[in-house]
Design an enzyme around this catalytic site. Structure first.
Site, PDB file in Angstrom:
ATOM      1  NE  ARG A  57       4.209   1.649   3.898  1.00 22.40           N
ATOM      2  CZ  ARG A  57       4.792   1.096   3.151  1.00 22.40           C
ATOM      3  NH1 ARG A  57       5.756   1.506   2.416  1.00 22.40           N
ATOM      4  NH2 ARG A  57       4.387  -0.182   2.972  1.00 22.40           N
ATOM      5  CD  GLU A  94       1.655 -13.157  -4.600  1.00 23.50           C
ATOM      6  OE1 GLU A  94       1.756 -12.011  -4.204  1.00 23.50           O
ATOM      7  OE2 GLU A  94       1.174 -13.274  -5.760  1.00 23.50           O
TER       8      GLU A  94
HETATM    9  P1  AMP Z   1       0.340  -8.238   4.952  1.00 26.57           P
HETATM   10  O1  AMP Z   1       1.615  -8.834   5.522  1.00 26.57           O
HETATM   11  O2  AMP Z   1      -0.081  -8.911   3.678  1.00 26.57           O
HETATM   12  O3  AMP Z   1      -0.703  -8.149   5.796  1.00 26.57           O
HETATM   13  O4  AMP Z   1       1.036  -7.087   4.202  1.00 26.57           O
HETATM   14  C1  AMP Z   1       1.239  -5.949   5.254  1.00 26.57           C
HETATM   15  C2  AMP Z   1       2.499  -5.038   4.813  1.00 26.57           C
HETATM   16  O5  AMP Z   1       2.772  -4.785   3.626  1.00 26.57           O
HETATM   17  C3  AMP Z   1       2.299  -3.621   5.763  1.00 26.57           C
HETATM   18  O6  AMP Z   1       3.753  -3.451   6.157  1.00 26.57           O
HETATM   19  C4  AMP Z   1       2.181  -2.994   4.641  1.00 26.57           C
HETATM   20  O7  AMP Z   1       3.099  -1.525   4.738  1.00 26.57           O
HETATM   21  C5  AMP Z   1       2.654  -3.622   3.148  1.00 26.57           C
HETATM   22  N1  AMP Z   1       1.199  -3.451   2.214  1.00 26.57           N
HETATM   23  C6  AMP Z   1       0.588  -4.662   1.848  1.00 26.57           C
HETATM   24  N2  AMP Z   1      -0.331  -4.250   0.932  1.00 26.57           N
HETATM   25  C7  AMP Z   1      -0.139  -3.130   0.707  1.00 26.57           C
HETATM   26  C8  AMP Z   1      -0.897  -1.994  -0.240  1.00 26.57           C
HETATM   27  N3  AMP Z   1      -1.801  -2.387  -0.911  1.00 26.57           N
HETATM   28  N4  AMP Z   1      -0.446  -0.784  -0.257  1.00 26.57           N
HETATM   29  C9  AMP Z   1       0.274  -0.435   0.933  1.00 26.57           C
HETATM   30  N5  AMP Z   1       1.053  -1.234   1.482  1.00 26.57           N
HETATM   31  C10 AMP Z   1       0.997  -2.557   1.594  1.00 26.57           C
END
Ligand code: AMP
Length: 174
Positions: A57, A94
């Site tokens: 995305r 995770e």
């Molecule tokens: P993080 O690495 O935890 O910051 O997660 C970010 C990545 O996971 C991004 O590429 C987002 O597209 C996806 N992501 C994580 N949580 C969500 C959520 N609640 N809704 C949509 N996409 C998410």
């Protein structure tokens, strides 16, 4: 224009307890998509050479922003997708680990790169992308996200790593 209202929330996707913030509804709205690109582009750090997008995305927003700013587009991809010589970074999820890669010659050392993704949650993905760009010799001038899940602390984590963060819409919780 209220961009948050154009983002659909799907509960319990991809697993129970997660509120999935779905940007496909924002993209379907031409004014919403246009405003998103314009508002993020307006927050670009000074003097950037490249806009980097994180698969998948992130590509959508990064490519439009790169065109808006008249800059090149650097693709940060999942493991094994790029055909040329790559540099890669493994990062913790995770459960287990994941890996992102970029072409080793995608940026000239010293070039200033603005990193883009649709959403920042814990910041794990974006921090890995920061490490990757730095490993390839690029300077991460900042990072921009449409959505900030602010309770998860990702933006603070990036700031702590010396990366200024721009976001458009914040949601509480997971
Ligand atoms: P993080 O690495 O935890 O910051 O997660 C970010 C990545 O996971 C991004 O590429 C987002 O597209 C996806 N992501 C994580 N949580 C969500 C959520 N609640 N809704 C949509 N996409 C998410």
């Amino acid at each position: 224009m209220d961009l948050a209202a154009l983002i659909r929330t799907i509960p319990d996707f991809p697993k129970p307890g997660i509120q999935f913030r779905d940007v496909t509804t924002l993209l379907l709205d031409p004014h919403g998509f246009g405003q998103t690109v314009a508002r993020l582009s307006a927050q670009a750090p000074a003097g950037i050479d490249l806009v980097a997008g994180i698969e998948a995305r992130g590509f959508v927003f990064a490519s439009a922003i790169a065109r808006e700013l008249g800059r090149g587009l650097l693709l940060i991809r999942k493991d094994g997708k790029l055909p040329g010589a790559t540099v890669g970074v493994d990062y913790a999820l995770e459960y287990g680990t994941d890996r992102i890669e970029m072409h080793a010659d995608a940026c000239v050392p010293g070039q200033r790169v603005w990193l883009i993704d649709d959403l920042i949650a814990t910041g794990g993905t974006a921090s890995a992308a920061v490490r990757l760009i730095r490993e390839a010799g690029g300077v991460v001038a900042g990072a921009g996200f449409v959505i900030d899940l602010s309770d998860l602390g990702g933006a603070a984590r990036l700031l702590n790593d010396g990366v200024p963060v721009a976001t458009l819409v914040a949601f509480a919780g997971y």
